[in-house]
Design a protein around this motif. Structure first.
Motif, PDB file in Angstrom:
ATOM      1  N   ARG A   1     -59.824  57.878  11.784  1.00  0.00           N
ATOM      2  CA  ARG A   1     -58.810  56.969  12.340  1.00  0.00           C
ATOM      3  C   ARG A   1     -58.837  55.626  11.616  1.00  0.00           C
ATOM      4  O   ARG A   1     -57.787  55.086  11.243  1.00  0.00           O
ATOM      5  CB  ARG A   1     -59.064  56.772  13.833  1.00  0.00           C
ATOM      6  CG  ARG A   1     -58.108  55.798  14.519  1.00  0.00           C
ATOM      7  CD  ARG A   1     -58.482  55.617  15.977  1.00  0.00           C
ATOM      8  NE  ARG A   1     -57.571  54.717  16.668  1.00  0.00           N
ATOM      9  CZ  ARG A   1     -57.678  54.392  17.952  1.00  0.00           C
ATOM     10  NH1 ARG A   1     -58.664  54.905  18.680  1.00  0.00           N
ATOM     11  NH2 ARG A   1     -56.820  53.577  18.514  1.00  0.00           N
TER      12      ARG A   1
ATOM     13  N   ARG B   1     -51.039  61.349  10.808  1.00  0.00           N
ATOM     14  CA  ARG B   1     -52.486  61.516  10.921  1.00  0.00           C
ATOM     15  C   ARG B   1     -53.097  60.444  11.831  1.00  0.00           C
ATOM     16  O   ARG B   1     -54.042  60.718  12.570  1.00  0.00           O
ATOM     17  CB  ARG B   1     -53.128  61.448   9.540  1.00  0.00           C
ATOM     18  CG  ARG B   1     -52.732  62.565   8.598  1.00  0.00           C
ATOM     19  CD  ARG B   1     -53.044  63.930   9.161  1.00  0.00           C
ATOM     20  NE  ARG B   1     -52.962  64.957   8.128  1.00  0.00           N
ATOM     21  CZ  ARG B   1     -52.602  66.212   8.351  1.00  0.00           C
ATOM     22  NH1 ARG B   1     -52.276  66.602   9.565  1.00  0.00           N
ATOM     23  NH2 ARG B   1     -52.576  67.101   7.369  1.00  0.00           N
TER      24      ARG B   1
ATOM     25  N   HIS C   1     -55.665  60.171   1.239  1.00  0.00           N
ATOM     26  CA  HIS C   1     -55.225  60.965   2.392  1.00  0.00           C
ATOM     27  C   HIS C   1     -56.143  62.171   2.577  1.00  0.00           C
ATOM     28  O   HIS C   1     -56.574  62.488   3.693  1.00  0.00           O
ATOM     29  CB  HIS C   1     -53.790  61.464   2.168  1.00  0.00           C
ATOM     30  CG  HIS C   1     -52.748  60.651   2.854  1.00  0.00           C
ATOM     31  ND1 HIS C   1     -52.647  60.568   4.223  1.00  0.00           N
ATOM     32  CD2 HIS C   1     -51.746  59.895   2.353  1.00  0.00           C
ATOM     33  CE1 HIS C   1     -51.619  59.798   4.538  1.00  0.00           C
ATOM     34  NE2 HIS C   1     -51.055  59.370   3.429  1.00  0.00           N
TER      35      HIS C   1
ATOM     36  N   THR D   1     -57.508  56.013   8.032  1.00  0.00           N
ATOM     37  CA  THR D   1     -56.067  56.267   8.008  1.00  0.00           C
ATOM     38  C   THR D   1     -55.284  55.022   8.388  1.00  0.00           C
ATOM     39  O   THR D   1     -54.189  54.781   7.860  1.00  0.00           O
ATOM     40  CB  THR D   1     -55.720  57.429   8.945  1.00  0.00           C
ATOM     41  OG1 THR D   1     -56.496  58.583   8.587  1.00  0.00           O
ATOM     42  CG2 THR D   1     -54.251  57.793   8.854  1.00  0.00           C
TER      43      THR D   1
ATOM     44  N   GLU E   1     -61.641  66.166  10.051  1.00  0.00           N
ATOM     45  CA  GLU E   1     -61.767  67.592  10.362  1.00  0.00           C
ATOM     46  C   GLU E   1     -63.227  68.044  10.384  1.00  0.00           C
ATOM     47  O   GLU E   1     -63.568  69.001  11.076  1.00  0.00           O
ATOM     48  CB  GLU E   1     -60.982  68.418   9.337  1.00  0.00           C
ATOM     49  CG  GLU E   1     -59.486  68.401   9.559  1.00  0.00           C
ATOM     50  CD  GLU E   1     -59.098  69.041  10.875  1.00  0.00           C
ATOM     51  OE1 GLU E   1     -59.160  70.273  11.002  1.00  0.00           O
ATOM     52  OE2 GLU E   1     -58.723  68.296  11.802  1.00  0.00           O
TER      53      GLU E   1
ATOM     54  N   GLY F   1     -54.245  69.973   4.756  1.00  0.00           N
ATOM     55  CA  GLY F   1     -54.474  70.553   6.075  1.00  0.00           C
ATOM     56  C   GLY F   1     -53.751  71.855   6.285  1.00  0.00           C
ATOM     57  O   GLY F   1     -52.791  72.188   5.584  1.00  0.00           O
TER      58      GLY F   1
ATOM     59  N   TRP G   1     -55.522  61.300  14.915  1.00  0.00           N
ATOM     60  CA  TRP G   1     -56.904  60.826  15.069  1.00  0.00           C
ATOM     61  C   TRP G   1     -57.033  59.898  16.265  1.00  0.00           C
ATOM     62  O   TRP G   1     -58.069  59.893  16.936  1.00  0.00           O
ATOM     63  CB  TRP G   1     -57.370  60.120  13.793  1.00  0.00           C
ATOM     64  CG  TRP G   1     -57.362  60.970  12.571  1.00  0.00           C
ATOM     65  CD1 TRP G   1     -56.905  60.613  11.340  1.00  0.00           C
ATOM     66  CD2 TRP G   1     -57.835  62.322  12.430  1.00  0.00           C
ATOM     67  NE1 TRP G   1     -57.044  61.659  10.445  1.00  0.00           N
ATOM     68  CE2 TRP G   1     -57.622  62.710  11.094  1.00  0.00           C
ATOM     69  CE3 TRP G   1     -58.408  63.239  13.306  1.00  0.00           C
ATOM     70  CZ2 TRP G   1     -57.961  63.974  10.610  1.00  0.00           C
ATOM     71  CZ3 TRP G   1     -58.750  64.504  12.837  1.00  0.00           C
ATOM     72  CH2 TRP G   1     -58.532  64.859  11.516  1.00  0.00           C
TER      73      TRP G   1
ATOM     74  N   TYR H   1     -58.578  62.803   5.790  1.00  0.00           N
ATOM     75  CA  TYR H   1     -58.303  63.966   6.640  1.00  0.00           C
ATOM     76  C   TYR H   1     -59.548  64.817   6.831  1.00  0.00           C
ATOM     77  O   TYR H   1     -59.879  65.217   7.957  1.00  0.00           O
ATOM     78  CB  TYR H   1     -57.180  64.806   6.021  1.00  0.00           C
ATOM     79  CG  TYR H   1     -56.884  66.060   6.802  1.00  0.00           C
ATOM     80  CD1 TYR H   1     -56.134  66.001   7.974  1.00  0.00           C
ATOM     81  CD2 TYR H   1     -57.347  67.304   6.382  1.00  0.00           C
ATOM     82  CE1 TYR H   1     -55.866  67.144   8.705  1.00  0.00           C
ATOM     83  CE2 TYR H   1     -57.084  68.444   7.101  1.00  0.00           C
ATOM     84  CZ  TYR H   1     -56.337  68.366   8.270  1.00  0.00           C
ATOM     85  OH  TYR H   1     -56.082  69.498   8.997  1.00  0.00           O
TER      86      TYR H   1
ATOM     87  N   ARG I   1     -63.936  61.783  13.983  1.00  0.00           N
ATOM     88  CA  ARG I   1     -62.553  61.394  14.251  1.00  0.00           C
ATOM     89  C   ARG I   1     -62.355  59.875  14.182  1.00  0.00           C
ATOM     90  O   ARG I   1     -61.312  59.391  13.769  1.00  0.00           O
ATOM     91  CB  ARG I   1     -62.129  61.928  15.613  1.00  0.00           C
ATOM     92  CG  ARG I   1     -62.294  63.456  15.782  1.00  0.00           C
ATOM     93  CD  ARG I   1     -61.480  64.195  14.743  1.00  0.00           C
ATOM     94  NE  ARG I   1     -61.674  65.618  14.738  1.00  0.00           N
ATOM     95  CZ  ARG I   1     -60.927  66.506  15.418  1.00  0.00           C
ATOM     96  NH1 ARG I   1     -59.968  66.095  16.193  1.00  0.00           N
ATOM     97  NH2 ARG I   1     -61.153  67.795  15.311  1.00  0.00           N
TER      98      ARG I   1
END
Length: 512
Positions: free
Chosen positions: A179, A206, A163, A182, A171, A95, A210, A167, A175
């Motif tokens: 979530r 993260r 990860h 993660t 992005e 990120g 999210w 991510y 979302r």
């Protein structure tokens, strides 16, 4: 195009471009980019002339100043790394906020030794730097598949790659999916690596992000607080403090958000180099908090004009954070009484967001929502059509109860109110109920929808039915915002007007 065709096209443009020069510019190699971008300008123009502007390959090259700045940045990066070992391929994939800088060595994060996976990881970072988030997501997903084929799911390298994949799913717009991924990843990082490992702490960061952006800002704020209090002194902690300030702003605690940002900014400046995206993100949040707290459009407009100029110069016109600042700026120009200029700014911002990020990205949807607020003043049918499209895209990409989705649905209800107060009333009730579940009954966004519903009740059922609703909203605004806030004065005036039984009030205020 063949080299000779490019040379001929250059001649037709009145530019000399030797075949050898074209060959040198287009060859693939590991040599440093160099800072002389002027000789690239005609070549880029020729290639763009043969490529549709909507083609993904064209997107990074449409903004000449932006691609020149990126080209020069490559040279700066290469010069700084000339004496360093080859990159592992993982730089940039976590990120734009660089949460693991300074932690990778000795933190137990495995290097991507395999050439294929290392190349894919580098590609993710390169696509992300160009604002091509959906393409970055696709490559990150393939990277995850490739690594999981040769490693167990709890291998440190596999966890790092997971990860990356989670991510970029977020992005690129989804979302809720980010979530969920993660949340699962956090449990497995804890089991395999322990609570203090950098990848575990990154998963906590993260997950808070999210959770906040997927619609549950109050819970996201709690997650940020827990992470910030764990005693570590690194970028993950700084970013958790920044995220906590953003979440405070989202749940309506504007004074708290402003205070947190003021205390955090010196630490961010000390940690990050000048003009780092994290600093721009903090400045955007601070500008939004000032506007929400004071409703002083003229002051906010000047602040955001400087911010947009700085972000355009250092990040590029189409960087996601620049687009976010531009959308905020357009909204404040409109609030400051300049409708034509604000419409031009909002339309161009939305066009650039569509081109760079795609229709489903949260920043694109938010830019479209701002455009709808401004467009409603001059063209209601066009606004209604735009909001209908945005609703469908937001519900598909972000879910029914995302903050962005609910803001767009609120605006659609306001536009509907002009022609059909009864239909608008049903829409207001749906948004009010959803915002109450997600944000709470006294969040400023919920109160705005409740106020709009009171307008509809007044138009349909008269002042006796609307007055109790207005009284509840006024008391809540006094508690949440304080007696001197401009929004409190609005409800105070509406109560006075409702007591005099006027013929009808206009539709509620849009959100942008």
């Amino acid at each position: 195009m063949r080299y000779t065709q490019i040379k001929a096209a250059a001649k037709a443009m009145g530019t000399s471009l030797a075949t050898s020069t074209v060959s040198e510019l287009l060859r693939s190699g590991e040599t440093r980019a160099g800072r002389d971008t002027e000789k690239l300008v005609p070549l880029v123009a020729i290639l763009l002339a043969k490529t549709g502007n909507d083609h993904p390959a064209a997107a990074p090259w449409l903004d000449e100043k932006a691609w020149q700045a990126r080209w020069e940045a490559l040279d700066d990066r290469d010069r700084g790394r000339a004496a360093q070992p080859p990159a592992t391929g993982t730089e940039g994939v976590f990120g734009w906020d660089d949460p693991l800088v300074g932690l990778r060595e000795g933190a137990g994060i495995a290097r991507l030794e395999d050439r294929r996976t290392s190349t894919m990881a580098a590609t993710v970072g390169g696509l992300a730097a160009l604002g091509m988030y959906r393409q970055a997501r696709d490559v990150a997903w393939e990277l995850q598949r490739s690594v999981l084929e040769t490693h167990g799911p709890r291998d440190p390298e596999a966890l790092a790659v997971r990860h990356v994949a989670a991510y970029w799913v977020g992005e690129a717009g989804n979302r809720r999916a980010a979530r969920a991924a993660t949340d699962t990843l956090l449990a497995e990082c804890r089991a395999a690596l322990g609570e203090e490992h950098a990848l575990t702490r990154l998963a906590r960061l993260r997950l808070a992000a999210w959770t906040t952006s997927a619609g549950d800002a109050a819970h996201g704020r709690r997650l940020y607080r827990e992470l910030a209090r764990d005693g570590s002194d690194d970028r993950i902690t700084l970013l958790s403090r920044l995220g906590g300030a953003r979440a405070a702003k989202t749940v309506g605690e504007i004074d708290e958000a402003e205070d947190q940002l003021a205390r955090l900014m010196p630490d961010l400046v000390a940690e990050y180099e000048a003009h780092h995206p994290v600093l721009f993100a903090a400045r955007i949040h601070a500008a939004q908090a000032r506007w929400k707290g004071t409703r002083c459009a003229a002051y906010g407009r000047q602040s955001l004009e400087r911010l947009v100029a700085d972000a355009t110069e250092h990040l590029g016109r189409a960087h996601p954070l620049t687009l976010k600042a531009r959308a905020c700026h357009a909204r404040l120009v409109h609030a400051d009484g300049d409708p034509q200029r604000s419409l031009e700014l909002a339309e161009q911002t939305h066009i650039d967001a569509l081109r760079v990020l795609g229709a489903d990205h949260p920043y694109t949807l938010a830019a479209g929502s701002v455009l709808s607020v401004i467009l409603a003043a001059v063209d209601l049918p066009a606004t209604r059509a735009l909001l209908g499209r945005l609703c469908e895209q937001a519900e598909r990409a972000l879910g029914d109860e995302s903050r962005v989705t609910l803001g767009i649905r609120h605006n659609l209800a306001v536009v509907t109110h002009h022609d059909d107060p009864r239909a608008a009333r049903a829409l207001y009730e749906e948004v009010r109920d959803a915002r109450t579940r997600v944000l709470g009954a006294e969040h400023p966004h919920t109160l705005l929808t409740r106020l709009a519903l009171a307008y509809a009740v007044l138009a349909l059922d008269g002042p006796d039915a609307a007055r109790p609703l207005l009284e509840e909203i006024h008391r809540a605004r006094v508690r949440v915002l304080g007696p001197a806030h401009p929004d409190v004065e609005v409800t105070r005036e509406l109560l006075r007007i409702a007591g005099q039984a006027p013929p009808a009030l206009p539709a509620g205020r849009s959100e942008g």
